[in-house]
Design a protein around this motif. Structure first.
Motif, PDB file in Angstrom:
ATOM      1  N   ARG A   1      10.594   1.910  -0.164  1.00 38.71           N
ATOM      2  CA  ARG A   1       9.185   1.570  -0.326  1.00 38.71           C
ATOM      3  C   ARG A   1       9.051   0.469  -1.371  1.00 38.71           C
ATOM      4  O   ARG A   1       9.614   0.562  -2.464  1.00 38.71           O
ATOM      5  CB  ARG A   1       8.386   2.796  -0.780  1.00 38.71           C
ATOM      6  N   VAL A   2       8.321  -0.577  -1.050  1.00 36.67           N
ATOM      7  CA  VAL A   2       8.082  -1.687  -1.963  1.00 36.67           C
ATOM      8  C   VAL A   2       6.644  -1.578  -2.457  1.00 36.67           C
ATOM      9  O   VAL A   2       5.708  -1.504  -1.661  1.00 36.67           O
ATOM     10  CB  VAL A   2       8.316  -3.042  -1.261  1.00 36.67           C
ATOM     11  N   VAL A   3       6.470  -1.582  -3.785  1.00 39.20           N
ATOM     12  CA  VAL A   3       5.158  -1.306  -4.357  1.00 39.20           C
ATOM     13  C   VAL A   3       4.387  -2.589  -4.652  1.00 39.20           C
ATOM     14  O   VAL A   3       3.279  -2.786  -4.163  1.00 39.20           O
ATOM     15  CB  VAL A   3       5.300  -0.460  -5.645  1.00 39.20           C
ATOM     16  N   GLU A   4       4.958  -3.490  -5.486  1.00 40.71           N
ATOM     17  CA  GLU A   4       4.173  -4.634  -5.936  1.00 40.71           C
ATOM     18  C   GLU A   4       4.431  -5.933  -5.182  1.00 40.71           C
ATOM     19  O   GLU A   4       3.511  -6.611  -4.770  1.00 40.71           O
ATOM     20  CB  GLU A   4       4.437  -4.887  -7.427  1.00 40.71           C
ATOM     21  N   ASP A   5       5.672  -6.332  -5.036  1.00 35.88           N
ATOM     22  CA  ASP A   5       5.948  -7.693  -4.584  1.00 35.88           C
ATOM     23  C   ASP A   5       6.082  -7.797  -3.073  1.00 35.88           C
ATOM     24  O   ASP A   5       5.771  -6.859  -2.339  1.00 35.88           O
ATOM     25  CB  ASP A   5       7.190  -8.253  -5.292  1.00 35.88           C
ATOM     26  N   GLU A   6       6.557  -8.960  -2.618  1.00 34.59           N
ATOM     27  CA  GLU A   6       6.587  -9.260  -1.194  1.00 34.59           C
ATOM     28  C   GLU A   6       7.996  -9.232  -0.616  1.00 34.59           C
ATOM     29  O   GLU A   6       8.256  -9.849   0.411  1.00 34.59           O
ATOM     30  CB  GLU A   6       5.959 -10.642  -0.939  1.00 34.59           C
ATOM     31  N   ARG A   7       8.908  -8.534  -1.248  1.00 36.29           N
ATOM     32  CA  ARG A   7      10.255  -8.421  -0.670  1.00 36.29           C
ATOM     33  C   ARG A   7      10.227  -7.479   0.522  1.00 36.29           C
ATOM     34  O   ARG A   7       9.367  -6.601   0.643  1.00 36.29           O
ATOM     35  CB  ARG A   7      11.235  -7.926  -1.724  1.00 36.29           C
ATOM     36  N   SER A   8      11.207  -7.648   1.389  1.00 34.71           N
ATOM     37  CA  SER A   8      11.302  -6.792   2.566  1.00 34.71           C
ATOM     38  C   SER A   8      11.712  -5.386   2.148  1.00 34.71           C
ATOM     39  O   SER A   8      12.552  -5.204   1.259  1.00 34.71           O
ATOM     40  CB  SER A   8      12.337  -7.361   3.539  1.00 34.71           C
ATOM     41  N   PRO A   9      11.184  -4.354   2.798  1.00 31.08           N
ATOM     42  CA  PRO A   9      11.640  -2.993   2.504  1.00 31.08           C
ATOM     43  C   PRO A   9      13.004  -2.690   3.114  1.00 31.08           C
ATOM     44  O   PRO A   9      13.616  -1.672   2.787  1.00 31.08           O
ATOM     45  CB  PRO A   9      10.553  -2.117   3.128  1.00 31.08           C
ATOM     46  N   PHE A  10      13.477  -3.564   3.994  1.00 28.17           N
ATOM     47  CA  PHE A  10      14.747  -3.340   4.673  1.00 28.17           C
ATOM     48  C   PHE A  10      15.888  -4.063   3.954  1.00 28.17           C
ATOM     49  O   PHE A  10      15.728  -5.188   3.475  1.00 28.17           O
ATOM     50  CB  PHE A  10      14.679  -3.828   6.124  1.00 28.17           C
TER      51      PHE A  10
END
Length: 315
Positions: free
Chosen positions: A272-281
């Motif tokens: 799960r990614v909370v703040e930024d725009e990185r991929s969750p995968f």
């Protein structure tokens, strides 16, 4: 037919993966609602292998970098591990960990060095902004010493003391000492670890509070099991940050060894990614030849560059 314990060991990490796939659908936070932390070196993945699993360590792997994730499992570590992580053209993280033994238990030492172009502002909004930033250069260094032993033959327990320094414009700005505490135990074909990471005071400098990224983490990993001609295992972790955010992560490795002593590994993960725009995968590859393992992990960022990680370990 798999035993009930084996089915449970497999289903728990799968449940974490399912949570990770759906958790991102909750209410999005605004910029002002985020908890802002210093010490990016303590937030970025400390292991190339764990990075491939969404930053969830494999608790039964015996890698020296378990020092950074599960203090109680230091006694099960074998050999040493080194990693180089590149965030675009600006951010670099280097890690090194190794284990030793003494009469009263096992110990491990580790080093983490990170240099990035993040802003020197009081708050860092997210990993992407900092690691890929081109502002004021920042250098972070952490040295860890961990100790673990079995207690009463029932549970493994460990502690890690970590010295942290943060430098801005080549001048020392902040330094502190944080502690990790953990316990772990095997339940049938699964290993379960509970750890509190980065316990310590916030940094107070020039009327600015630099928050330390303290978190509580529960990890579960399965033993390797066979799927046809392939070997496979699952690993997972649920971390609760000090701001209350729940971050589940998990991954899977599928391996194939055509010749004894030579193994090809394919890894994938979800977080799960909370703040930024990185991929969750996340994605990774590894090759083991006798006692040497070469590793690679990748994660896409919505920035000028992605995260590429390379690792080397000896067992």
């Amino acid at each position: 037919m798999p035993s009930p314990a084996a089915r449970l060991a497999v289903s728990l990490p799968l449940a974490v993966l399912a949570i990770g796939a759906t958790a991102g659908g909750g209410r999005a936070q605004t910029h002002t609602e985020w908890e802002h932390y210093r010490a990016l070196v303590l937030q970025a993945p400390a292991s190339v292998e764990a990075a491939a699993y969404g930053n969830a360590p494999y608790l039964l792997g015996g890698g020296a970098d378990l020092l950074f994730y599960a203090p109680a499992l230091i006694g099960r570590v074998d050999g040493m591990a080194a990693g180089l992580h590149r965030y675009g053209s600006e951010g670099t993280l280097a890690t090194l960990a190794s284990k030793g033994s003494v009469g009263l238990g096992d110990f491990a030492v580790g080093f983490q060095y990170m240099h990035h172009g993040g802003s020197g502002a009081a708050s860092y909004p997210d990993l992407q902004t900092v690691a890929f930033g081109d502002g004021e250069p920042v250098t972070e260094f952490a040295a860890s010493l961990g100790y673990a032993r079995a207690l009463f033959g029932v549970v493994d327990a460990g502690v890690v003391a970590r010295y942290l320094e943060l430098h801005y414009k080549r001048a020392l700005r902040d330094r502190t000492l944080v502690v990790d505490l953990g316990v772990a135990r095997e339940f049938g074909p699964a290993m379960v670890s509970l750890a509190v990471r980065n316990l310590g005071p916030d940094l107070e400098t020039r009327d600015i509070t630099d928050r330390i990224p303290t978190q509580l983490a529960l990890g579960i990993s399965t033993e390797t099991f066979e799927v046809g001609e392939l070997d496979m295992f699952l690993t997972s972790e649920v971390a609760r940050r000090r701001d209350g955010e729940i971050i589940p992560a998990g991954g899977v490795e599928v391996s194939y060894w055509p010749v004894q002593g030579y193994t090809f590994r394919l890894r994938a993960g979800l977080q799960r990614v909370v703040e930024d725009e990185r991929s969750p995968f996340t994605f990774g590859l590894a090759f083991t030849g006798d006692a040497l393992t070469l590793e690679y992990a990748f994660q896409a960022f919505d920035a000028d560059g992605d995260a590429h990680r390379f690792g080397l370990s000896f067992r």
